[in-house]
Each structure stands twice: as C-alpha cells, then as structure tokens.
Design a protein around this motif. Sequence first.
Motif, PDB file in Angstrom:
ATOM      1  N   VAL A  66       0.968  -1.534   0.190  1.00  0.00           N
ATOM      2  CA  VAL A  66       0.035   0.187  -0.288  1.00  0.00           C
ATOM      3  C   VAL A  66       1.022   1.393   0.128  1.00  0.00           C
ATOM      4  CG1 VAL A  66      -1.854   1.108   0.963  1.00  0.00           C
ATOM      5  CG2 VAL A  66      -1.979  -1.006   0.890  1.00  0.00           C
ATOM      6  N   PRO A  67       1.387   1.491   1.214  1.00  0.00           N
ATOM      7  CA  PRO A  67       2.603   2.609   0.858  1.00  0.00           C
ATOM      8  C   PRO A  67       3.521   2.692  -0.532  1.00  0.00           C
ATOM      9  CG  PRO A  67       3.123   1.516   2.954  1.00  0.00           C
ATOM     10  CD  PRO A  67       2.415   0.508   2.049  1.00  0.00           C
ATOM     11  N   GLU A  68       3.723   1.489  -0.997  1.00  0.00           N
ATOM     12  CA  GLU A  68       4.319   1.551  -2.409  1.00  0.00           C
ATOM     13  C   GLU A  68       6.110   2.435  -1.916  1.00  0.00           C
ATOM     14  OE1 GLU A  68       3.195   4.254  -5.377  1.00  0.00           O
ATOM     15  OE2 GLU A  68       1.789   2.459  -6.136  1.00  0.00           O
ATOM     16  N   TYR A  69       6.165   0.930  -0.803  1.00  0.00           N
ATOM     17  CA  TYR A  69       7.576   1.906  -0.261  1.00  0.00           C
ATOM     18  C   TYR A  69       8.879   1.103   0.443  1.00  0.00           C
ATOM     19  CZ  TYR A  69      10.587   5.378   2.450  1.00  0.00           C
ATOM     20  OH  TYR A  69      11.675   5.739   2.941  1.00  0.00           O
ATOM     21  N   GLY A  70       7.999  -0.617  -0.376  1.00  0.00           N
ATOM     22  CA  GLY A  70       9.093  -1.647  -0.228  1.00  0.00           C
ATOM     23  C   GLY A  70       8.554  -3.045   0.455  1.00  0.00           C
ATOM     24  N   ASP A  71       9.556  -3.512   0.176  1.00  0.00           N
ATOM     25  CA  ASP A  71       9.200  -5.034   1.389  1.00  0.00           C
ATOM     26  C   ASP A  71       9.481  -4.060   2.883  1.00  0.00           C
ATOM     27  OD1 ASP A  71       8.522  -7.351   1.830  1.00  0.00           O
ATOM     28  OD2 ASP A  71      10.905  -8.444   1.373  1.00  0.00           O
ATOM     29  N   TRP A  72       8.895  -5.239   3.639  1.00  0.00           N
ATOM     30  CA  TRP A  72       8.764  -5.764   5.287  1.00  0.00           C
ATOM     31  C   TRP A  72       8.621  -4.212   5.779  1.00  0.00           C
ATOM     32  CZ3 TRP A  72      13.225  -8.228   8.109  1.00  0.00           C
ATOM     33  CH2 TRP A  72      13.958  -9.310   8.094  1.00  0.00           C
ATOM     34  N   TYR A  73       7.909  -3.449   5.508  1.00  0.00           N
ATOM     35  CA  TYR A  73       7.226  -2.548   6.128  1.00  0.00           C
ATOM     36  C   TYR A  73       6.165  -2.217   6.286  1.00  0.00           C
ATOM     37  CZ  TYR A  73       4.858   2.360   5.699  1.00  0.00           C
ATOM     38  OH  TYR A  73       5.051   3.403   6.031  1.00  0.00           O
ATOM     39  N   ALA A  74       5.611  -3.621   6.887  1.00  0.00           N
ATOM     40  CA  ALA A  74       5.212  -3.761   7.940  1.00  0.00           C
ATOM     41  C   ALA A  74       5.777  -3.936   9.568  1.00  0.00           C
ATOM     42  CB  ALA A  74       4.165  -5.166   8.034  1.00  0.00           C
ATOM     43  N   ARG A  75       6.356  -4.309   9.266  1.00  0.00           N
ATOM     44  CA  ARG A  75       7.875  -4.855  10.139  1.00  0.00           C
ATOM     45  C   ARG A  75       9.095  -3.249  10.966  1.00  0.00           C
ATOM     46  NH1 ARG A  75      11.245  -7.476  14.116  1.00  0.00           N
ATOM     47  NH2 ARG A  75      13.535  -7.100  14.157  1.00  0.00           N
ATOM     48  N   ASN A  76       9.052  -2.330   9.645  1.00  0.00           N
ATOM     49  CA  ASN A  76       9.691  -1.088  10.030  1.00  0.00           C
ATOM     50  C   ASN A  76       9.592  -0.003  10.300  1.00  0.00           C
ATOM     51  OD1 ASN A  76      12.277  -3.142   8.986  1.00  0.00           O
ATOM     52  ND2 ASN A  76      11.699  -1.899   6.881  1.00  0.00           N
ATOM     53  N   MET A  77       7.183  -0.380   9.556  1.00  0.00           N
ATOM     54  CA  MET A  77       7.576   1.417  10.178  1.00  0.00           C
ATOM     55  C   MET A  77       7.176   1.530  12.133  1.00  0.00           C
ATOM     56  SD  MET A  77       2.883  -0.009   9.807  1.00  0.00           S
ATOM     57  CE  MET A  77       2.369   1.100  11.075  1.00  0.00           C
ATOM     58  N   TYR A  78       7.212   0.678  12.995  1.00  0.00           N
ATOM     59  CA  TYR A  78       6.822  -0.143  13.598  1.00  0.00           C
ATOM     60  C   TYR A  78       8.684   0.597  14.587  1.00  0.00           C
ATOM     61  CZ  TYR A  78       3.444  -1.458  14.308  1.00  0.00           C
ATOM     62  OH  TYR A  78       0.979  -1.534  13.479  1.00  0.00           O
ATOM     63  N   GLU A  79       9.835   0.784  13.748  1.00  0.00           N
ATOM     64  CA  GLU A  79      11.675   0.635  14.290  1.00  0.00           C
ATOM     65  C   GLU A  79      11.273   2.436  14.204  1.00  0.00           C
ATOM     66  OE1 GLU A  79      13.805  -1.672  11.709  1.00  0.00           O
ATOM     67  OE2 GLU A  79      12.845  -2.471  13.410  1.00  0.00           O
ATOM     68  N   GLU A  80      11.542   2.727  15.587  1.00  0.00           N
ATOM     69  CA  GLU A  80      11.673   4.504  15.349  1.00  0.00           C
ATOM     70  C   GLU A  80      12.722   4.807  14.995  1.00  0.00           C
ATOM     71  OE1 GLU A  80      11.931   8.187  18.768  1.00  0.00           O
ATOM     72  OE2 GLU A  80      12.174   5.117  19.449  1.00  0.00           O
ATOM     73  N   GLY A  81      12.772   6.169  14.142  1.00  0.00           N
ATOM     74  CA  GLY A  81      13.945   6.605  13.161  1.00  0.00           C
ATOM     75  C   GLY A  81      13.735   5.687  12.069  1.00  0.00           C
ATOM     76  N   SER A  82      13.492   4.492  11.657  1.00  0.00           N
ATOM     77  CA  SER A  82      13.576   4.013  10.539  1.00  0.00           C
ATOM     78  C   SER A  82      12.581   5.182   9.052  1.00  0.00           C
ATOM     79  CB  SER A  82      13.334   2.706  10.039  1.00  0.00           C
ATOM     80  OG  SER A  82      11.820   2.977  10.215  1.00  0.00           O
ATOM     81  N   PRO A  83      13.690   4.996   8.037  1.00  0.00           N
ATOM     82  CA  PRO A  83      12.848   5.252   7.009  1.00  0.00           C
ATOM     83  C   PRO A  83      11.141   4.978   6.927  1.00  0.00           C
ATOM     84  CG  PRO A  83      14.991   4.829   5.629  1.00  0.00           C
ATOM     85  CD  PRO A  83      14.622   3.807   7.741  1.00  0.00           C
ATOM     86  N   ASP A  84      10.505   3.518   7.228  1.00  0.00           N
ATOM     87  CA  ASP A  84       9.832   3.342   7.097  1.00  0.00           C
ATOM     88  C   ASP A  84       8.986   3.909   7.655  1.00  0.00           C
ATOM     89  OD1 ASP A  84      11.409   1.494   5.981  1.00  0.00           O
ATOM     90  OD2 ASP A  84       9.434   0.377   5.768  1.00  0.00           O
ATOM     91  N   TYR A  85       9.541   4.292   9.049  1.00  0.00           N
ATOM     92  CA  TYR A  85       9.026   4.951  10.334  1.00  0.00           C
ATOM     93  C   TYR A  85       8.204   5.813   9.819  1.00  0.00           C
ATOM     94  CZ  TYR A  85       8.518   7.668  15.033  1.00  0.00           C
ATOM     95  OH  TYR A  85       8.068   7.920  15.912  1.00  0.00           O
ATOM     96  N   ARG A  86       8.939   6.916   9.605  1.00  0.00           N
ATOM     97  CA  ARG A  86       9.371   8.218   8.958  1.00  0.00           C
ATOM     98  C   ARG A  86       7.983   8.306   8.107  1.00  0.00           C
ATOM     99  NH1 ARG A  86      14.772   8.310   9.526  1.00  0.00           N
ATOM    100  NH2 ARG A  86      15.298   8.399   7.324  1.00  0.00           N
ATOM    101  N   PHE A  87       8.371   7.698   6.970  1.00  0.00           N
ATOM    102  CA  PHE A  87       7.454   7.659   6.070  1.00  0.00           C
ATOM    103  C   PHE A  87       5.798   7.684   6.873  1.00  0.00           C
ATOM    104  CE2 PHE A  87       4.525   6.489   2.197  1.00  0.00           C
ATOM    105  CZ  PHE A  87       4.930   6.762   2.069  1.00  0.00           C
ATOM    106  N   GLN A  88       5.640   6.340   7.583  1.00  0.00           N
ATOM    107  CA  GLN A  88       4.556   5.884   8.072  1.00  0.00           C
ATOM    108  C   GLN A  88       4.058   7.558   8.553  1.00  0.00           C
ATOM    109  OE1 GLN A  88       2.313   4.080   7.629  1.00  0.00           O
ATOM    110  NE2 GLN A  88       0.877   4.412   8.995  1.00  0.00           N
ATOM    111  N   ASN A  89       4.949   8.493   9.701  1.00  0.00           N
ATOM    112  CA  ASN A  89       4.273   9.216   9.938  1.00  0.00           C
ATOM    113  C   ASN A  89       3.795  10.078   9.420  1.00  0.00           C
ATOM    114  OD1 ASN A  89       4.795   9.594  13.464  1.00  0.00           O
ATOM    115  ND2 ASN A  89       6.256   7.878  12.708  1.00  0.00           N
ATOM    116  N   ALA A  90       4.272  10.267   7.882  1.00  0.00           N
ATOM    117  CA  ALA A  90       4.494  11.871   7.616  1.00  0.00           C
ATOM    118  C   ALA A  90       3.308  11.408   6.511  1.00  0.00           C
ATOM    119  CB  ALA A  90       5.788  11.751   6.270  1.00  0.00           C
ATOM    120  N   HIS A  91       2.835  10.418   5.979  1.00  0.00           N
ATOM    121  CA  HIS A  91       1.572  10.255   5.262  1.00  0.00           C
ATOM    122  C   HIS A  91       0.529   9.165   5.605  1.00  0.00           C
ATOM    123  CE1 HIS A  91       4.824   9.991   2.260  1.00  0.00           C
ATOM    124  NE2 HIS A  91       4.542  10.773   1.525  1.00  0.00           N
TER     125      HIS A  91
END
Length: 594
Positions: free
Chosen positions: A137-162
């Motif tokens: 869904v975010p079109e942000y690559g693999d392992w997004y579900a895990r990485n969005m919960y890792e504070e400071g990671s690119p996926d986490y920042r993308f999640q917060n922004a979008h």
Amino acid sequence: MERREFCKLIAAAAAAGAIPAKGQSAAGTPPGFNKLHQTYEEFCATPESQRIFYALVDGKIVEKRLNNADWSPTEWGEAPELPGGSWDGVPMLAPVEGLNGDGPYKANWDSLLEYDAPEWYRDAKFGIWAHWSPQCVPEYGDWYARNMYEEGSPDYRFQNAHYGHPSEFGYKDLCAQWTLLNWEPEALIERYKNAGARLFIALANHHDGFDAWNSKHQPWNAVSHGPHRDVVGEWAAAARRQGLRFGVTVHQARNWWWFQTAHGADKSGTFAGISYDGRMTKAEGKGQWWDGLDPQILYGVKHPKDALPDASYVKNFYDRTRDLIDQHDPDLLYFDNALLPLGWGGMNVGAYFYNHNLKTRGKMEAVLNIKNVPDKLAKAVVADYERGLTSGIMPYAWQSETCIGEWHYRRSLFEGPGAFGSYLPPRDAIHWLVDTVSKNGTFILNIPGKPDGTIDSKEIAVLDEIAAWLKVNGEAIFETRPWTIYGEGPNAVTSGPFQGASISAMGSKDIRFTRNKANTVIYAIFMGLPEEKAQIASLGLSSKSNPGKIQNVTVLGTDAKLKWTQEADALHLQLPFGLPVANSYGVAVKIALS
C-alpha cells in the motif's frame, strides 16, 4: 526472506529424520509445554499478565511470563535445539495424531525422501510470482509492516508523514487500504503467459499475518477486509483457465518473531512511551472499523525474546496452511523457511500436501519448496535458492527465485532512469533463467504489484523483452534437460543464495547448454550476441564432454544458413547476418547429433 546457518540446518535435519511416529514430552518439561489446551484465538485473548510462555534456560524448558521491563523485539529469532529434537524451537513430535492426512507420506524426512519431482515442473522452467500483500500500500518496498514500527527508520518516518504515528494508525489500518480496485487477474495472467511463464505463483500470506484468501482460521483476510476478494482463489482460477500451473507461497511461520516491533513504543519525542497499536485488544475495537477483530491475531502476542512458539500458534499455522491446500489445491507450495517450519507443524503440512496431491491427482504432481536444504534431503523437496544460483548441475530439480525489484512494490524503482528504471534489466533476467535451466533448475521471477492491483509500465517493458526472447529461443529452454556439462566460458557466477547479481558478469563468450529429452539435440546458448565467427570448445571431436558427431547446426529464430565445421578442438561457427533483435540478449544454436 531469511538466511540461516548451514551447520544448524544439518543438525536439525538429522534430528528430524530420526523422529518416531509417536512420542511424549521429554522428561522434566513443564506439563503444559507442547500441549493444545486452547486455540490460538483464545491464547491471543488471554490477558497479557496471564499468558504462560516457555523458554529453554540452562538446557531445560521452563515456564516464563512477560516482563515488560526487560522486553525487546526479536527479528527472526534464534530458536534453540530442544531436548528430543526440534526445529524453529518447536518439537518434532505433534501433540495430536493424524495431521499428515491419508496417504503414504508420514511427518518425517525418511518418508518424504520417497518423493520425486514431477515431470510438469521439470518441463516448465519459468514462472511468474505475484508477491502481494497489504505491505504494498505505501509503495515503499519490502518489510514495511515491521519497519514502520522501528523508531527513526525510513519506513517509520514515511508512516508518520503519510498516515500518522503507529500508535494511532498502524499496520492493521493499512490492511483496509489494500483495495485492488483495478485488479484484473485474467489480463495479468495472459500477460505472464505471453511472457513465457508456464507456472504462476501467488503469495498467500507474508510475515505480516494477513491471509490473501477466504481463510477459515484467520479473520484478518482479503475476503473480509481490504479488497473483499479471494485473491488466491481468483489467481488460481485465472491461471488454470489459461493452462498455467498454480502455486502459493506461505511466509506466516515467522510472524511469531518478525512482528514483535508492533508491540514497542518510541523512546523519545512527542510519543515517547506510548505503545504502538500492537498493544490493542479486541475490546478496543468496539465502534471502530475493525470491530470484532483481535489485533493480537494479526501481530502476534507480545512475548519474552526467548519464548518458544506456543503450541496453539503452531497449530494455527498448520490449520491455515491446510485450509489453503484444501480450498485451492495448489500444484506448488513454497515456504519462506530453512527446512519445513515450526517443527511438527511444518513436517505435518509437508506430508499432508503430498498426500492430498496424490489423492486429488491420482499421481504425484506436487512441488514443495523450502530453503537451505542439505544434500541428504535434496530429493525430499525442490530446494529453493532465494536470489541465488548454483555452481554446477544439481542432481535433483531445484528452483531459483528473484524479484524484478523489491519483493513488495517500491515506487522509487519505477522512477529510476531509463526504459527499465531501477528494475532488474531483461538481459540479467534472461541470463539468470538460462543459467538456472542449464543446471537442472526452474526460474521464478517476482513482479510486485501496486496497491490498486496493476503493474507499472517499466515492469511491463521488462516482461515484453523476456517475451520477445523466449518467443525466439524458447525451444532451448522449455521441456529440456541439462547436458553433460552446464557450459563454458571465461566468466563464472557465484554459487549460493543471494548471489544472483553475479549473473551480470556473463558475456557473449559465455555459453550454457541444454538438451532435448530424447538426447538427440544439444542447445548452446551464447549469453549475448557473439562475433560473426565463434567457437564452442565443448563440442569439439576431442572434447572431454564427448559430444559425438554433429549432423546439423542452425540458429533459432532464423532460416538463414550458417557455416560450421566440427574439428577436434571445437565446433567452429560463422553466424549469419540479420538475427532477430531479441538475440542481442543471447543466441541459441541448435545442434543435431547423429
């Protein structure tokens, strides 16, 4: 996807091969360990403070409770070997009998070694994989579900922004946005078939816990939520209508470890100490869009870092995978695991799959994929090399799989420069296919989909190039077998998983061989467009490969005659002008033997 230490695989395989048909818990283990006294849904609904876990401490299995003060998330987990034999921290002996189904295959390696890979798979050679889940869904690559919960990671920042902070808008909420509004499975299967695929594979679930079919044992599924469509079922029907074999991939076994990040919290900033939505319970969904669902079943329960998978979790994995087999009767079942996952759970699913296939087909047509398979077990399954290649011809059928980009869709790859963006170029994909087939393998290429159910124009461009090459040269690929040697040339690939990028070193002086099943024709495939005058040393009359006397030589894709002589040192060729444009990626020469 994962890597594991090979020495551990051999030890586990040896332990698995020796398990008896029946057994009981090892002496000294807690009475509740490896017992099914509740369902996984009931286990997830148990208050956090009341859950009992088990861990191996100082060589003994002991009861353990969650201590939030010293908790930290796992990734893959480092599950230890348990007394009495285990895999993934799960005993090899099931707490109930009969899970292997009706048929000759039992839940042990000795029984599975009676398997032989079916002819259809050995003929197919090329398949397309749709590795889709709500993580696209975010079109942000693999392992997004895990990485969005890792504070400071690119996926986490993308999640917060979008979308918002993961304590307020979590992965469960992304599941509802996997709409597939423009998904047309029939049209996509037609495109994949035209590209040369003889096999289509669909992702059934990922480590994120969401099932892409009408799952009887996971309420977080694609029929009830998100697209409100049986994704696996529609893929299966479309593939079979168009004559393709159908497979499914199961990645759920790792959910126990992989998704623990959803139970964390920020350590600093505005949301410091506020738990992510992995903490939420079924009761908190009242009045929400997910009313009636338990997030714990999606994310997995929060547990001590060394907690072994609960028996109810293993049974849920077994039940979901068996339901997938029963509903959709796949030709191929792939586990994203080293060996069969979760001890007795995976071993019984493997045996059940083989028995079910025999029952529904009347003969063995099943393909079971696992990774990091030791040589002693290679006959029992079709070993899978993730993004990998081998150094020589393998004695049993095997599989190489890679992705055109990342496993889940990443928009930035499409936005890369050139006709193919930052995707795997068609030259490398074709050479990967050729190298794999020359060594007795089948090549699977993942084409990640966008959240609306489409693929982008640059993915299509890569597929079109593969289609054009196979239209000319497919005779040298499909329904072939390895020749005496796999090839010759100045360059070599690197053997092993995750070494596939070494295929880019291939050039027009590198050659790969296949043969027809009657062994009357050899195909020599140049990995590029050779110079007008070329030679093939392995086809010389004095070559150690002993090819015999050649009767005729032609180039696939053209009626133009070529000049050739078979000398002691080599087969010497003078290639014709005007070869098909597709042959810039590789020229296949057909050699008829006496």
